[in-house]
Design a protein around this motif. Structure first.
Motif, PDB file in Angstrom:
ATOM      1  N   UNK A 272       0.745  -1.224   0.142  1.00 56.80           N
ATOM      2  CA  UNK A 272      -0.015   0.035   0.017  1.00 56.80           C
ATOM      3  C   UNK A 272       0.966   1.306   0.063  1.00 56.80           C
ATOM      4  N   UNK A 273       0.257   2.208  -0.529  1.00 62.02           N
ATOM      5  CA  UNK A 273       0.984   3.601  -0.335  1.00 62.02           C
ATOM      6  C   UNK A 273       1.603   3.901   0.997  1.00 62.02           C
ATOM      7  N   UNK A 274       2.929   4.301   0.825  1.00 60.89           N
ATOM      8  CA  UNK A 274       3.651   4.613   1.945  1.00 60.89           C
ATOM      9  C   UNK A 274       4.269   3.635   2.573  1.00 60.89           C
TER      10      UNK A 274
ATOM     11  N   UNK B 130      -3.283   4.368  -7.875  1.00 58.81           N
ATOM     12  CA  UNK B 130      -2.685   5.675  -7.383  1.00 58.81           C
ATOM     13  C   UNK B 130      -3.912   6.297  -6.626  1.00 58.81           C
ATOM     14  N   UNK B 131      -3.527   6.329  -5.030  1.00 57.77           N
ATOM     15  CA  UNK B 131      -4.618   6.798  -4.281  1.00 57.77           C
ATOM     16  C   UNK B 131      -4.713   8.494  -4.599  1.00 57.77           C
ATOM     17  N   UNK B 132      -5.797   8.983  -4.749  1.00 57.42           N
ATOM     18  CA  UNK B 132      -6.115  10.291  -4.912  1.00 57.42           C
ATOM     19  C   UNK B 132      -7.251  11.000  -4.205  1.00 57.42           C
ATOM     20  N   UNK B 133      -6.981  11.746  -3.557  1.00 56.02           N
ATOM     21  CA  UNK B 133      -8.136  12.245  -2.579  1.00 56.02           C
ATOM     22  C   UNK B 133      -8.751  11.175  -1.841  1.00 56.02           C
ATOM     23  N   UNK B 134     -10.134  10.721  -2.019  1.00 58.87           N
ATOM     24  CA  UNK B 134     -10.618   9.719  -1.324  1.00 58.87           C
ATOM     25  C   UNK B 134     -10.836   8.448  -1.936  1.00 58.87           C
TER      26      UNK B 134
ATOM     27  N   UNK C  35      -4.264   2.561 -12.456  1.00 57.33           N
ATOM     28  CA  UNK C  35      -3.065   2.758 -13.109  1.00 57.33           C
ATOM     29  C   UNK C  35      -2.839   1.527 -14.161  1.00 57.33           C
ATOM     30  N   UNK C  36      -2.879   0.427 -13.649  1.00 55.19           N
ATOM     31  CA  UNK C  36      -2.505  -1.089 -14.377  1.00 55.19           C
ATOM     32  C   UNK C  36      -2.840  -2.067 -13.895  1.00 55.19           C
TER      33      UNK C  36
ATOM     34  N   UNK D  70      -0.736   1.787  -4.855  1.00 54.45           N
ATOM     35  CA  UNK D  70      -1.039   0.726  -4.074  1.00 54.45           C
ATOM     36  C   UNK D  70      -1.308  -0.676  -5.074  1.00 54.45           C
ATOM     37  N   UNK D  71      -0.877  -1.926  -4.321  1.00 51.35           N
ATOM     38  CA  UNK D  71      -1.024  -2.836  -5.401  1.00 51.35           C
ATOM     39  C   UNK D  71      -1.874  -3.896  -4.600  1.00 51.35           C
ATOM     40  N   UNK D  72      -3.144  -4.427  -5.296  1.00 51.53           N
ATOM     41  CA  UNK D  72      -3.927  -4.983  -4.668  1.00 51.53           C
ATOM     42  C   UNK D  72      -4.460  -6.103  -5.571  1.00 51.53           C
TER      43      UNK D  72
END
Length: 173
Positions: free
Chosen positions: A75-77, A95-99, A104-105, A128-130
């Motif tokens: 996850x981001x961070x 890509x986390x953006x706002x809420x 992305x891919x 983020x990789x989910x």
């Protein structure tokens, strides 16, 4: 059968025997999963030119983890200290953006995650990789790659060059 711990202990006692065992696997083992793992490792741009002995050692060190559908793999961070390989399944990169998250891919089997960021202890993931499906991810800790670099100068030089490029080794002469 022999446990991994016993095999490692045997390697400390009789390294030539263990190397002969590994050479036998390299030369005679035709399992498609094993071949795929070798191809995944060779798919990493900076590992592509390494000889098969080094690639084989990396494959021997790979560990697996299964992720259920919808699991966050990275996850981001996150400060990532591993080089990841998608062995099975599909991973969605966002890509986390706002809420919300912006798609992305998608990554498919054979893809590699954190190709460079794993070498920088300060770098954090911006994505983020989910797991989009149930996934199996193989990974190797960057410390293990650095450890292999003690035995294989080609790998040591690659790791050093990446760290210099990322600015994590400080100034050199």
């Amino acid at each position: 059968s022999i446990s991994k711990a016993d095999f490692n202990e045997l390697g400390d006692l009789i390294p030539d025997l263990v190397q002969a065992f590994k050479n036998g696997i390299r030369d005679n083992y035709n399992d498609s999963d094993f071949k795929f793992k070798k191809l995944m490792v060779k798919n990493v741009p900076y590992l592509r030119g390494l000889n098969d002995d080094i690639i084989l050692e990396i494959v021997f060190l790979l560990r697996s983890h299964k992720f259920d559908q919808g699991s966050k793999i990275i996850k981001r961070g996150d400060n990532v200290q591993r080089l990841y390989f998608l062995y099975e399944g599909v991973i969605e990169v966002t890509v986390p953006f706002l809420d919300s998250n912006i798609h992305f891919d998608y990554l498919n089997p054979g893809s590699c995650l954190c190709v460079f960021s794993c070498f920088d202890h300060q770098m954090q993931s911006v994505l983020d990789f989910c797991s989009k499906t149930s996934c199996i991810v193989n990974y190797i800790d960057v410390e293990e790659l650095e450890g292999l670099g003690k035995r294989f100068m080609d790998l040591k030089d690659i790791v050093k060059a990446i760290k210099i490029e990322l600015g994590t080794m400080g100034k050199t002469d």
